[in-house]
Design a protein around this motif. Structure first.
Motif, PDB file in Angstrom:
ATOM      1  N   SER A  12       0.816  -1.214   0.000  1.00  0.00           N
ATOM      2  CA  SER A  12       0.000   0.000   0.000  1.00  0.00           C
ATOM      3  C   SER A  12       0.850   1.264   0.000  1.00  0.00           C
ATOM      4  N   LEU A  13       2.085   1.173   0.480  1.00  0.00           N
ATOM      5  CA  LEU A  13       2.962   2.330   0.512  1.00  0.00           C
ATOM      6  C   LEU A  13       4.011   2.285  -0.603  1.00  0.00           C
ATOM      7  N   SER A  14       3.789   1.459  -1.611  1.00  0.00           N
ATOM      8  CA  SER A  14       4.681   1.465  -2.766  1.00  0.00           C
ATOM      9  C   SER A  14       4.462   2.737  -3.575  1.00  0.00           C
ATOM     10  N   PRO A  15       5.445   3.157  -4.382  1.00  0.00           N
ATOM     11  CA  PRO A  15       5.278   4.394  -5.164  1.00  0.00           C
ATOM     12  C   PRO A  15       4.033   4.405  -6.030  1.00  0.00           C
ATOM     13  N   VAL A  16       3.736   3.284  -6.709  1.00  0.00           N
ATOM     14  CA  VAL A  16       2.548   3.236  -7.565  1.00  0.00           C
ATOM     15  C   VAL A  16       1.287   3.375  -6.730  1.00  0.00           C
ATOM     16  N   ALA A  17       1.244   2.664  -5.610  1.00  0.00           N
ATOM     17  CA  ALA A  17       0.063   2.729  -4.752  1.00  0.00           C
ATOM     18  C   ALA A  17      -0.116   4.136  -4.181  1.00  0.00           C
ATOM     19  N   MET A  18       0.992   4.767  -3.780  1.00  0.00           N
ATOM     20  CA  MET A  18       0.885   6.126  -3.241  1.00  0.00           C
ATOM     21  C   MET A  18       0.373   7.091  -4.298  1.00  0.00           C
ATOM     22  N   PHE A  19       0.802   6.897  -5.538  1.00  0.00           N
ATOM     23  CA  PHE A  19       0.297   7.757  -6.611  1.00  0.00           C
ATOM     24  C   PHE A  19      -1.195   7.542  -6.826  1.00  0.00           C
ATOM     25  N   LEU A  20      -1.612   6.275  -6.852  1.00  0.00           N
ATOM     26  CA  LEU A  20      -3.016   5.970  -7.110  1.00  0.00           C
ATOM     27  C   LEU A  20      -3.915   6.432  -5.966  1.00  0.00           C
ATOM     28  N   GLN A  21      -3.381   6.409  -4.736  1.00  0.00           N
ATOM     29  CA  GLN A  21      -4.181   6.802  -3.586  1.00  0.00           C
ATOM     30  C   GLN A  21      -4.224   8.312  -3.382  1.00  0.00           C
ATOM     31  N   ALA A  22      -3.305   9.034  -4.034  1.00  0.00           N
ATOM     32  CA  ALA A  22      -3.235  10.482  -3.827  1.00  0.00           C
ATOM     33  C   ALA A  22      -4.442  11.174  -4.444  1.00  0.00           C
ATOM     34  N   ASP A  23      -4.749  12.361  -3.913  1.00  0.00           N
ATOM     35  CA  ASP A  23      -5.858  13.113  -4.504  1.00  0.00           C
ATOM     36  C   ASP A  23      -5.389  13.799  -5.780  1.00  0.00           C
ATOM     37  N   ILE A  24      -6.289  14.494  -6.464  1.00  0.00           N
ATOM     38  CA  ILE A  24      -6.010  15.022  -7.798  1.00  0.00           C
ATOM     39  C   ILE A  24      -4.891  16.053  -7.788  1.00  0.00           C
ATOM     40  N   VAL A  25      -4.801  16.859  -6.720  1.00  0.00           N
ATOM     41  CA  VAL A  25      -3.763  17.891  -6.660  1.00  0.00           C
ATOM     42  C   VAL A  25      -2.386  17.255  -6.547  1.00  0.00           C
ATOM     43  N   VAL A  26      -2.229  16.311  -5.631  1.00  0.00           N
ATOM     44  CA  VAL A  26      -0.932  15.652  -5.450  1.00  0.00           C
ATOM     45  C   VAL A  26      -0.567  14.837  -6.689  1.00  0.00           C
ATOM     46  N   LYS A  27      -1.566  14.211  -7.313  1.00  0.00           N
ATOM     47  CA  LYS A  27      -1.293  13.489  -8.556  1.00  0.00           C
ATOM     48  C   LYS A  27      -0.773  14.432  -9.637  1.00  0.00           C
ATOM     49  N   ALA A  28      -1.396  15.603  -9.742  1.00  0.00           N
ATOM     50  CA  ALA A  28      -0.950  16.576 -10.744  1.00  0.00           C
ATOM     51  C   ALA A  28       0.485  17.007 -10.465  1.00  0.00           C
ATOM     52  N   VAL A  29       0.823  17.227  -9.187  1.00  0.00           N
ATOM     53  CA  VAL A  29       2.196  17.596  -8.824  1.00  0.00           C
ATOM     54  C   VAL A  29       3.165  16.487  -9.196  1.00  0.00           C
ATOM     55  N   MET A  30       2.803  15.253  -8.886  1.00  0.00           N
ATOM     56  CA  MET A  30       3.689  14.121  -9.194  1.00  0.00           C
ATOM     57  C   MET A  30       3.899  13.975 -10.700  1.00  0.00           C
ATOM     58  N   LEU A  31       2.809  14.075 -11.463  1.00  0.00           N
ATOM     59  CA  LEU A  31       2.935  13.952 -12.911  1.00  0.00           C
ATOM     60  C   LEU A  31       3.799  15.073 -13.488  1.00  0.00           C
ATOM     61  N   LEU A  32       3.622  16.277 -12.957  1.00  0.00           N
ATOM     62  CA  LEU A  32       4.432  17.406 -13.415  1.00  0.00           C
ATOM     63  C   LEU A  32       5.910  17.167 -13.137  1.00  0.00           C
ATOM     64  N   LEU A  33       6.227  16.666 -11.956  1.00  0.00           N
ATOM     65  CA  LEU A  33       7.625  16.416 -11.601  1.00  0.00           C
ATOM     66  C   LEU A  33       8.216  15.255 -12.399  1.00  0.00           C
ATOM     67  N   ILE A  34       7.415  14.234 -12.656  1.00  0.00           N
ATOM     68  CA  ILE A  34       7.901  13.123 -13.487  1.00  0.00           C
ATOM     69  C   ILE A  34       8.192  13.612 -14.902  1.00  0.00           C
ATOM     70  N   ALA A  35       7.279  14.442 -15.460  1.00  0.00           N
ATOM     71  CA  ALA A  35       7.504  14.997 -16.797  1.00  0.00           C
ATOM     72  C   ALA A  35       8.745  15.880 -16.816  1.00  0.00           C
ATOM     73  N   ALA A  36       8.939  16.685 -15.759  1.00  0.00           N
ATOM     74  CA  ALA A  36      10.124  17.545 -15.680  1.00  0.00           C
ATOM     75  C   ALA A  36      11.398  16.706 -15.611  1.00  0.00           C
ATOM     76  N   SER A  37      11.339  15.587 -14.879  1.00  0.00           N
ATOM     77  CA  SER A  37      12.510  14.712 -14.778  1.00  0.00           C
ATOM     78  C   SER A  37      12.849  14.084 -16.136  1.00  0.00           C
ATOM     79  N   ILE A  38      11.820  13.609 -16.853  1.00  0.00           N
ATOM     80  CA  ILE A  38      12.051  13.022 -18.177  1.00  0.00           C
ATOM     81  C   ILE A  38      12.626  14.068 -19.132  1.00  0.00           C
TER      82      ILE A  38
END
Length: 231
Positions: A12-38
Motif C-alpha cells: 500500500s505504501l509502494s510508489p505506484v500505490a501512493m500515486f493511485l491513492q493520492a488526490d487530484i492535486v498531489v497526482k498533478a504535482v507528481m505527474l508534473l515532476l515526473i515529466a520535468a525529470s524526463i
C-alpha cells in the motif's frame, strides 16, 4: 498474521500505490515532476552528446587550420561545416573578403571590423550551444518547491483525515504523509540531476568559449598578417 500485515502495508505504501491513492492535486504535482525529470534527462543526454561531438570536431577543424597554407582553399573546403570553430572562421573570413575589396585598404578599420565579427560569432555560437541550459536551471530551482507544495497539500489532507476519523493512529496518518514525502522525493529527483548537469555543462561551455576565443585571436592574427602583405 504480522508478516501478512507488513506485506500489505509495504504494497500500500509502494510508489505506484501512493500515486493511485493520492488526490487530484498531489497526482498533478507528481505527474508534473515526473515529466520535468524526463525532460531534464532528455536535455542532459542530448547536450552531453552535442558538446562532446562539438569539442572533437572543433579540435579537428583547428588542427586542419593550423596545417593550411592557403586560406582561400581552406575556406572553400570547410564552408559547409556547422561546428562552432568553422562558423567563427567563416564569419571572420567573410568580413575580411568584404573589407579588402575596397582600394586602398583601410587596414586599421579592417582589423577592428574583423575583431567585432569574430567576437560576435563566438558569442553567437556559445548562445546556440547553451540554448536549453535555462530549462535545467529552471527545473533545478523550481522542482523542489513544486514537490514542497505537494508535501504541504498531502499533510493538510492527512490532518483533514484525522479530523474526519477522530483518530490519531498511524494507520490513519501514514498514507497521507507518505504521499506528501513521495512528492518531495520526486521534486528532489528532478532537481538534483538538473543542477549537477547545469553546473557541469556551464563549465564545459566556459572552456569551449575560451577555446573559441583563442582560435578567433589566432585567426585574427593570421588575417592581420595577410593585410600587411596586401597591396
Amino acid at each position: 498474521m504480522p508478516s501478512v500485515a507488513l506485506a500489505t502495508d509495504a504494497v500500500s505504501l509502494s510508489p505506484v500505490a501512493m500515486f493511485l491513492q493520492a488526490d487530484i492535486v498531489v497526482k498533478a504535482v507528481m505527474l508534473l515532476l515526473i515529466a520535468a525529470s524526463i525532460w531534464t534527462w532528455s536535455i542532459i543526454v542530448s547536450q552531453w552528446l552535442k558538446l562532446g561531438r562539438t569539442a572533437k570536431e572543433s579540435e579537428r577543424f583547428e588542427r586542419d587550420f593550423a596545417k593550411a597554407d592557403d586560406i582561400e582553399a581552406f575556406a572553400r573546403s570547410h564552408q559547409a561545416s556547422p561546428f562552432p570553430s568553422a562558423q567563427v572562421f567563416q564569419a571572420g573570413f567573410a568580413e575580411w573578403r568584404a573589407s579588402i575589396r575596397s582600394k586602398p585598404i583601410d587596414r586599421e578599420g579592417t582589423r577592428a571590423r574583423l575583431s567585432n565579427a569574430l567576437g560576435s560569432a563566438v558569442a553567437n555560437e556559445i548562445d546556440k550551444l547553451a540554448d536549453r541550459l535555462n530549462v535545467l536551471a529552471t527545473v533545478g530551482s523550481v522542482a523542489p518547491f513544486v514537490g514542497l507544495f505537494g508535501t504541504v497539500w498531502g499533510i493538510m489532507r492527512s490532518f483533514a483525515g484525522i479530523a474526519a476519523a477522530q483518530n490519531t493512529s498511524l494507520a490513519v496518518v501514514a498514507p497521507g504523509i507518505a504521499e506528501a514525502l513521495f512528492a518531495t522525493a520526486l521534486g528532489l529527483f528532478a532537481a538534483i540531476p538538473a543542477v549537477i548537469a547545469y553546473n557541469r555543462f556551464s563549465h564545459r561551455l566556459n572552456r569551449l568559449e575560451a577555446r573559441l576565443g583563442r582560435f578567433a585571436d589566432s585567426f585574427h592574427a593570421t588575417l592581420s598578417r595577410e593585410l600587411d602583405q596586401a597591396a
